[in-house]
Write a protein that holds these residues in place. Structure first.
Motif, PDB file in Angstrom:
ATOM      1  N   TYR A  11      40.952  46.244  37.103  1.00  0.00           N
ATOM      2  CA  TYR A  11      41.795  45.053  37.021  1.00  0.00           C
ATOM      3  C   TYR A  11      42.103  44.502  38.407  1.00  0.00           C
ATOM      4  O   TYR A  11      42.155  43.281  38.615  1.00  0.00           O
ATOM      5  N   ALA A  12      42.327  45.395  39.378  1.00  0.00           N
ATOM      6  CA  ALA A  12      42.623  44.952  40.748  1.00  0.00           C
ATOM      7  C   ALA A  12      41.451  44.155  41.316  1.00  0.00           C
ATOM      8  O   ALA A  12      41.633  43.060  41.858  1.00  0.00           O
ATOM      9  N   PHE A  13      40.234  44.680  41.188  1.00  0.00           N
ATOM     10  CA  PHE A  13      39.066  43.960  41.697  1.00  0.00           C
ATOM     11  C   PHE A  13      38.837  42.662  40.933  1.00  0.00           C
ATOM     12  O   PHE A  13      38.314  41.690  41.481  1.00  0.00           O
ATOM     13  N   GLN A  14      39.220  42.641  39.668  1.00  0.00           N
ATOM     14  CA  GLN A  14      39.081  41.410  38.895  1.00  0.00           C
ATOM     15  C   GLN A  14      39.973  40.309  39.449  1.00  0.00           C
ATOM     16  O   GLN A  14      39.525  39.166  39.605  1.00  0.00           O
ATOM     17  N   TRP A  15      41.221  40.628  39.785  1.00  0.00           N
ATOM     18  CA  TRP A  15      42.119  39.629  40.371  1.00  0.00           C
ATOM     19  C   TRP A  15      41.587  39.152  41.720  1.00  0.00           C
ATOM     20  O   TRP A  15      41.666  37.963  42.048  1.00  0.00           O
ATOM     21  N   TRP A  16      41.061  40.055  42.527  1.00  0.00           N
ATOM     22  CA  TRP A  16      40.547  39.662  43.842  1.00  0.00           C
ATOM     23  C   TRP A  16      39.275  38.827  43.694  1.00  0.00           C
ATOM     24  O   TRP A  16      39.002  37.950  44.527  1.00  0.00           O
ATOM     25  N   LEU A  17      38.494  39.081  42.652  1.00  0.00           N
ATOM     26  CA  LEU A  17      37.329  38.243  42.396  1.00  0.00           C
ATOM     27  C   LEU A  17      37.748  36.818  42.037  1.00  0.00           C
ATOM     28  O   LEU A  17      37.077  35.850  42.407  1.00  0.00           O
ATOM     29  N   PHE A  18      38.869  36.693  41.333  1.00  0.00           N
ATOM     30  CA  PHE A  18      39.387  35.358  40.998  1.00  0.00           C
ATOM     31  C   PHE A  18      39.680  34.553  42.272  1.00  0.00           C
ATOM     32  O   PHE A  18      39.523  33.327  42.285  1.00  0.00           O
ATOM     33  N   ILE A  19      40.129  35.219  43.330  1.00  0.00           N
ATOM     34  CA  ILE A  19      40.401  34.522  44.592  1.00  0.00           C
ATOM     35  C   ILE A  19      39.105  33.919  45.141  1.00  0.00           C
ATOM     36  O   ILE A  19      39.080  32.753  45.575  1.00  0.00           O
ATOM     37  N   LEU A  20      38.025  34.686  45.124  1.00  0.00           N
ATOM     38  CA  LEU A  20      36.746  34.179  45.618  1.00  0.00           C
ATOM     39  C   LEU A  20      36.252  33.007  44.769  1.00  0.00           C
ATOM     40  O   LEU A  20      35.753  32.002  45.300  1.00  0.00           O
ATOM     41  N   ILE A  21      36.401  33.127  43.454  1.00  0.00           N
ATOM     42  CA  ILE A  21      35.961  32.045  42.578  1.00  0.00           C
ATOM     43  C   ILE A  21      36.782  30.789  42.824  1.00  0.00           C
ATOM     44  O   ILE A  21      36.241  29.677  42.932  1.00  0.00           O
ATOM     45  N   LEU A  22      38.100  30.956  42.927  1.00  0.00           N
ATOM     46  CA  LEU A  22      38.981  29.811  43.144  1.00  0.00           C
ATOM     47  C   LEU A  22      38.673  29.129  44.482  1.00  0.00           C
ATOM     48  O   LEU A  22      38.540  27.895  44.551  1.00  0.00           O
ATOM     49  N   GLY A  23      38.551  29.913  45.544  1.00  0.00           N
ATOM     50  CA  GLY A  23      38.275  29.333  46.853  1.00  0.00           C
ATOM     51  C   GLY A  23      36.915  28.662  46.904  1.00  0.00           C
ATOM     52  O   GLY A  23      36.777  27.564  47.471  1.00  0.00           O
ATOM     53  N   SER A  24      35.911  29.285  46.305  1.00  0.00           N
ATOM     54  CA  SER A  24      34.572  28.693  46.311  1.00  0.00           C
ATOM     55  C   SER A  24      34.550  27.375  45.551  1.00  0.00           C
ATOM     56  O   SER A  24      33.953  26.388  46.009  1.00  0.00           O
TER      57      SER A  24
END
Length: 306
Positions: free
Chosen positions: A234-247
């Motif tokens: 779940y932690a890595f999933q939230w951090w992946l959302f940051i990359l998707i949002l920024g991209s």
């Protein structure tokens, strides 16, 4: 083809509305980062074992402060305790199929009477098996005694042995004789002993209680590093959302800041590019067709004949 100005300019991005959008994206990214950190903390725990904690763990506490009327807190399995009472040697039981230091044998259970119709289960120690015959149970000390030991949870009666808080894969031995019990379970022992029992028991560590029995060492308090894979994912999933949002935000701004052909929007540009590619493919196929060169020269020859 001439180009129209982009929909956005760098000056537009400094206006209040776009500044609010920038701040919103940053706040959302920070929220995702904090949610990821929270899931990481839940899934990854480090509990060091200090000398002070170990000393407290091994210092006997009054039994009422550790084993209450509702039972034992699972985090305190192994905590040293002390209690006064009198052993009822006539009601001792053996727990078969136990092992200690590579040897197979029995645990010896004895009720320690602490008051009127009140008792607590005491595991006095380990009795090694001698051949196929059941060994004689050593008598418990007579008279009033102060027992020192460590607190333990009741064992599971559903097939797996909870070895003082640690689930084992192997099953305990079957109780085949009247003076045997398969599990250390006060809830079951109340049917064999005429006492009210607390929903926990003590494994004795004092020499008087053990006598000729082998002492069973206490487990250490919870320590070290533990992982919960689900929470870590779940932690890595939230951090992946940051990359998707920024991209996504960067790609969107780059597209809006890019000049475009006059009078065409993005969808029209895509359609135009596709039509150009299809036309070029058609010309290539036409040139490669058999007889294409002859077909192009025949009209010229006919005109010269006239």
């Amino acid at each position: 083809m001439s180009e129209a100005p982009p929909r956005l300019t760098p000056q537009d991005l400094r206006r209040p509305g776009w500044l609010a959008a920038h701040v919103g994206i940053v706040v959302l990214a920070l929220a995702f980062a904090l949610l990821g950190r929270w899931q990481w903390d839940v899934g990854h725990k480090v509990a060091p074992l200090t000398a002070a904690e170990l000393a407290t763990w091994r210092t006997p506490q009054p039994i009422d402060t550790v084993i209450t009327s509702t039972g034992l807190n699972g985090t305190e399995v192994g905590q040293a305790v002390t209690v006064a009472g009198s052993y009822d040697s006539a009601r001792q039981l053996l727990v078969p199929g136990r092992t200690l230091n590579g040897r197979t044998g029995y645990y010896v259970l004895t009720p320690l009477v602490t008051g009127s119709d009140q008792a607590i289960v005491v595991n006095r120690g380990f009795l090694a098996a001698t051949g196929g015959a059941e060994p004689a149970i050593p008598a418990a000390p007579s008279g009033r005694i102060t027992v020192t030991g460590w607190a333990a949870e009741p064992e599971s009666t559903t097939g797996e042995v909870n070895d003082n808080g640690i689930t084992q894969q192997e099953q305990t031995g079957a109780a085949t004789k009247p003076n045997e019990t398969q599990f250390i379970s006060p809830a079951a022992l109340v049917n064999q002993w005429p006492y009210h029992l607390r929903d926990a028991y003590i494994t004795a560590t004092d020499a008087a209680s053990a006598g000729s029995l082998a002492l069973i060492p206490a487990p250490l308090p919870a320590h070290g590093t533990t992982w919960d894979l689900l929470n870590v994912c779940y932690a890595f999933q939230w951090w992946l959302f940051i990359l998707i949002l920024g991209s996504w935000y960067v790609v969107y701004l780059r597209r809006e800041l890019r000049p475009r052909p006059l009078g065409a929007d993005e969808d029209e540009l895509d359609d135009l590019d596709e039509d150009d590619e299809d036309f070029e493919d058609f010309e290539d196929e036409d040139e490669d067709a058999p007889g294409a060169d002859a077909a192009r020269t025949e009209p010229v020859a006919a005109s010269s004949g006239e």
